[in-house]
Structures are given as C-alpha cells and as structure tokens.
Design an enzyme around this catalytic site. Structure first.
Site, PDB file in Angstrom:
ATOM      1  CG  ASP A  76      37.265  39.484  48.743  1.00  0.00           C
ATOM      2  OD1 ASP A  76      38.023  39.741  47.785  1.00  0.00           O
ATOM      3  OD2 ASP A  76      36.368  38.618  48.684  1.00  0.00           O
ATOM      4  CG  ASP A  79      39.124  37.879  44.907  1.00  0.00           C
ATOM      5  OD1 ASP A  79      39.545  38.474  45.920  1.00  0.00           O
ATOM      6  OD2 ASP A  79      37.913  37.745  44.657  1.00  0.00           O
ATOM      7  CE1 TYR A 228      31.996  38.954  49.915  1.00  0.00           C
ATOM      8  CE2 TYR A 228      33.246  39.813  48.058  1.00  0.00           C
ATOM      9  CZ  TYR A 228      33.164  39.028  49.190  1.00  0.00           C
ATOM     10  OH  TYR A 228      34.260  38.301  49.600  1.00  0.00           O
ATOM     11  CD  GLU A 493      38.054  32.459  47.437  1.00  0.00           C
ATOM     12  OE1 GLU A 493      38.606  33.464  46.951  1.00  0.00           O
ATOM     13  OE2 GLU A 493      37.018  31.952  46.946  1.00  0.00           O
TER      14      GLU A 493
END
Length: 532
Positions: A76, A79, A228, A493
């Site tokens: 995603d 990571d 999430y 990120e």
C-alpha cells in the site's frame, strides 16, 4: 466567434495565475510517471516487461502457511504489508479513471500500462476470493513490519494472512473489493470480455457476502485497526459497491436480454434507492473522499445517473443524492456557507486543499478527480452548479480550480517542489519507502537484515538510491511547509491511493493542453488548456 473569445479569456486567466515556468507543465509526463509508480508497489513474481528495474520478486510464499495462493497484489505504501481495503480502493479509482478518460489515456499512449496496473490488482483479488463467503484481506502484520526496514525482496517479518468470512465478517473490505472488480469489469468489457464476466461474477458474490453478513472488518482483523480503521463504518461501502454493480450490469444489460442480468441491474439500483436514507447516502454531507469515507464518491455517481424512466420517488432520491454531491463540490470550491468554516475545506496560504496533517495529498488527489468528473458531467449536459455563496458555477470554473490543485502538486507552490516524485527538476529525495531507500537487490545481491536496514539506510541523510517515480507523497503542512526526511513519514510517505485518482486528472489536462494551440504576441505556440 463569441465562444472562441470566451475560451481565450479563460485560457489567459488561467495562465496568468501561474509563474511562467509553470505555464508549461507537462501533464503527459506526469500521467506516464503516475502509472509507472504502480510497478514499484507490485508484490509477487514480477513480469518480463517490468519497467522499474530496481524492484524484484517478493512475497513468493504469501498464503502458503494458510494453504492458499496469495502471491501478487500491491504493497500500500512504504511498508511491506498488503492491506486489502486501500488496495481495493486503489483499483476502483484506477478503473474509474480509465472508464471516464479512456480515450485521453489511450491518446497519451498509456492505456496498455493503465490496464496492466488494474489487472495486477484484480488478478490478486480473484486469488484472494477463495469462496463466495471468504475473502483474504491482509498479508503481513503491520506491527512487526514497522519494526524492520527491509526491501520487500528481503522480508523476514510475518507473512501471516487474514481473512473475513461468515463468522468474522468484513463488510467494508468485501464491498470495496466488489466495487473494484465491478468497475474493472467495465474497463475490460471490450478488450477481454471473458475476464470482464469473471470479475463481475466475483463482484456480485462479494457484495452478497458483505451485505448478508454485516460487520466491521477491523473488528474481525485486529491487525488492520491500527493502520486502516473503518471510521465511517460499512454502509458507505455497501452503497458505493451497489452503484458500481449497477453500472457494471447496466453495461451488460444494454446488450443482453437475459432475465437474470436484468434482475440484477434493477436490484442494485433499487438497493441504492431503498437504502439511501438509512445508510446515510442522502443524509451525510461530507467534505472529504478517501479509502475509508466513500460518501462523496457514491453521491456523485448517483447524481450523474439519468432521470429518464425513473419513478417520481426515485427521481426525488436521486436529486437528494445530487444535493449532497454538490455540497461536496461547493465545499472544495470554498462556496458553502461563509459563516461556518466547517462547511468548506480549508486551504493553505498557497491555495492547496487541506484536510489533515497526515498524508493530506490523498484528499487533494481524490477531490481533484471527483471535481474533474463532475465538471465533465455538467459540461456534457449543459448544466451549472449552484452553491450558497454564488448563484451559479460553470464547469469551466470547477476545472480551473482542479488545475490549480494539479499544478500545485507538480511544482506551482511556495516551496517550488513537485510532490509527484520524479517529475520536474525538484521533488522529494528522501521518500519514506523501504525499497526505494535501499540499494537495489539486483545490484548488490546482499541481504539486508531487519535492524540493519534502519542502521544503514533509514537514517542516512543522502537521497534515496532509487527514485520512486510517480509517487504522490503526503505533502506539505497547513502553512505550505515541507521537510524532506524519511523520518517525516506524515509528509514523505506515498500511498497507492494518493496517485490513483491523478491518472484521470492528468489524462484530462494532457488532452486539453494538446488539443489546440494559440499564438500570443507573436511569441510562438503556447499549449492551450481548452474547456470547449
């Protein structure tokens, strides 16, 4: 002649708001780079035509422990976990981009790559949907993964897989995956009808599962809650999926007299109508759209549905959907009630939409896409938008605002920095991304251990050895400030769902910029941003 003059005035007005260097933004280059980014996020065995060569095979035993093949899909962000909910939303938005702007993407020579990006996700979803009422929704553990700084090719962290089923429901992720597969089935309907039918079949089963066995997915999968969590619940996903299935079965219904197809066509529409109020579709006025909160997106889809052939009650409900959709649009345009700032999206001094400090660009890119789609709708139907602070807003004005957001992303901002990595002369060099921050596996063949990655690579002050081309990072703070550091993950990120909506936006502006040219002061050709 009057229309051409009006168009010229709009063009000059748009160009005058930008520094000269930003008047020549290359949206085609931005489009190509945004699609390339998804190759950096691939998990599994990479294909022979992989263009981003610093990535290699990874996650080749995913699902083995549970006896299921879960090789593939996307990481995603920076990571190495595969989270099902944001992955599915990414594919929904990529598919919507192609549905809405297929010709523009094709004209830019990027349709093949866009379809490959979508199919990399849907192939994985087919694998993950092992039973009508079983969906594998996560591979890897966020807690252990975040303790390590390793390339995906070197992973030593847990690759445990997690699923939702009848005993452990997950309506959000089941419905979002259904939406992704339904939208993708529309994308592939012409080029690969068999695959399209397969996707639609999976989408229908997943929707039935998510609706029949209702429950929050982060209650069934504890590991997802910290990363999430489902703040909005699952009702928005169910409405969102129903509308995508309605559109997918509508496509099939147009050329199919099969009673079963027609039944589902009306079923999904009726679902969105009958549950409109109780599920919040016509009652929630929302000022953001994201992987979690789908209301604005589904309201805009419903707002664009034709009223012909609908009953009076259905028309009224669709108008209620439209009212909430236009609340969102007006909120982004800063044209809701000025006496209540909470009804409008805040902006930075430089003019960027600002929702949250953490990864704010996800809300900017998704808003830019929805506004672009709705602008097209208003233009094609010869309608205008009505906002509380202005009698009427034309499609030109909406698209002009979208352009300001796209151009800010690409460098027309107080920092003079492109937040789309790899685009332009200046962009973030220290993106918070494990694979990009460590020397390529193919070059070194040296294993990088869990803590070794933190010691030798994460803390380095040097730029990343690999450019994460096309990644949209979290972006600046509320004052337009940005610190380029791997430790500053809230700003540096990037996520797949940040970039996915930009595919459609960049395709639109590339098409407009290359549609015509004009001569100004005899100085030569200048790209025309045409709204006609």
């Amino acid at each position: 002649m009057g229309e051409k003059r009006e168009c010229l005035v709009i063009i000059l007005s748009l160009l005058s708001t930008l520094p000269l260097s930003q008047s020549f933004i290359n949206y085609g280059d931005a489009l190509s780079k945004s699609i390339l980014y998804f190759e950096a996020q691939r998990s599994g065995r990479l294909p022979y035509n992989q263009r981003l060569r610093w990535r290699h095979h990874s996650g080749l035993t995913d699902g083995l422990e549970q006896g299921v093949d879960l090789v593939g899909g996307y990481y995603d962000a920076g990571d190495n976990v595969k989270f099902g909910l944001p992955m599915a939303f990414t594919i929904t938005m990529l598919s919507w981009s192609v549905i809405q702007f297929r010709d523009e993407i094709a004209a830019a020579g990027e349709l093949k790559h866009a379809l490959q990006a979508i199919k990399w996700g849907t192939d994985y979803f087919i694998k993950a949907h092992t039973h009508p009422h079983v969906l594998w929704t996560q591979v890897g553990d966020g807690d252990t993964d975040h303790l390590c700084w390793q390339r995906p090719e070197d992973m030593t962290t847990s690759r445990r897989a997690y699923k939702v089923d009848e005993e452990n429901p997950g309506s959000e992720v089941a419905a979002e995956t259904a939406a992704a597969m339904a939208a993708a089935s529309i994308v592939f309907r012409r080029s690969n009808p068999h695959y399209s039918h397969l996707l639609l079949e999976h989408a229908q089963q997943l929707f039935e599962f998510g609706d029949k066995y209702r429950g929050r997915y982060d209650g069934s999968i504890e590991g997802a809650k910290r990363y999430y969590p489902s703040v909005s619940g699952y009702m928005d996903e169910l409405l969102w999926a129903a509308l995508w299935l309605y559109k997918a079965t509508d496509n099939n219904n147009n050329n199919n007299n099969n009673n079963n197809v027609q039944y589902y066509y009306y079923y999904y529409f009726n679902y969105a109508i009958h549950n409109a109020q109780s599920f919040g579709g016509t009652t929630w006025a929302i000022s953001e759209f994201s992987w979690d909160v789908k209301y604005a997106g589904l309201q805009i889809i419903a707002a664009m549905l034709p009223l012909e052939g609908k009953s009076q009650v259905e028309k009224q409900i669709l108008e209620q959907y439209r009212s909430k959709a236009e609340y969102y649009i007006c909120s982004c345009l800063n044209k809701n009630n000025n006496n209540n700032n909470s009804t409008n999206v805040q902006r930075t001094p430089g003019g960027l939409l600002f929702t949250r400090e953490w990864n704010n660009m996800q809300y900017v890119s998704s808003a830019a896409f929805l506004l672009t789609v709705y602008s097209d709708y208003l233009h094609s139907t010869n309608q205008i938008l009505h906002c509380p602070q202005q009698d009427s807003v034309g499609s030109h004005e909406i698209l002009s605002f979208v352009k300001s957001q796209a151009d800010y992303i690409l460098g027309s901002n107080p920092m003079g920095l492109s937040y789309l990595v790899g685009y332009g002369p200046a962009y973030p060099q220290r993106v918070h991304h494990r694979a990009a921050s460590v020397e390529p596996f193919e070059e070194t063949k040296v294993f990088v251990g869990c803590t070794q990655g933190y010691d030798n690579w994460h803390g380095r002050q040097y730029p990343n050895p690999n450019v994460l081309v096309g990644a949209l990072v979290g972006g600046p703070d509320s004052k337009d400030g940005f610190i380029d550091s791997r430790e500053n993950f809230a700003q540096t990120e990037a996520c797949t769902y940040n970039t996915a909506p930009l595919v459609g936006v960049f395709a639109k502006f590339h098409s407009l910029a290359n549609g015509n040219t004009i001569i100004l002061n005899g100085s030569g050709n200048i790209p025309l941003v045409s709204f006609e």
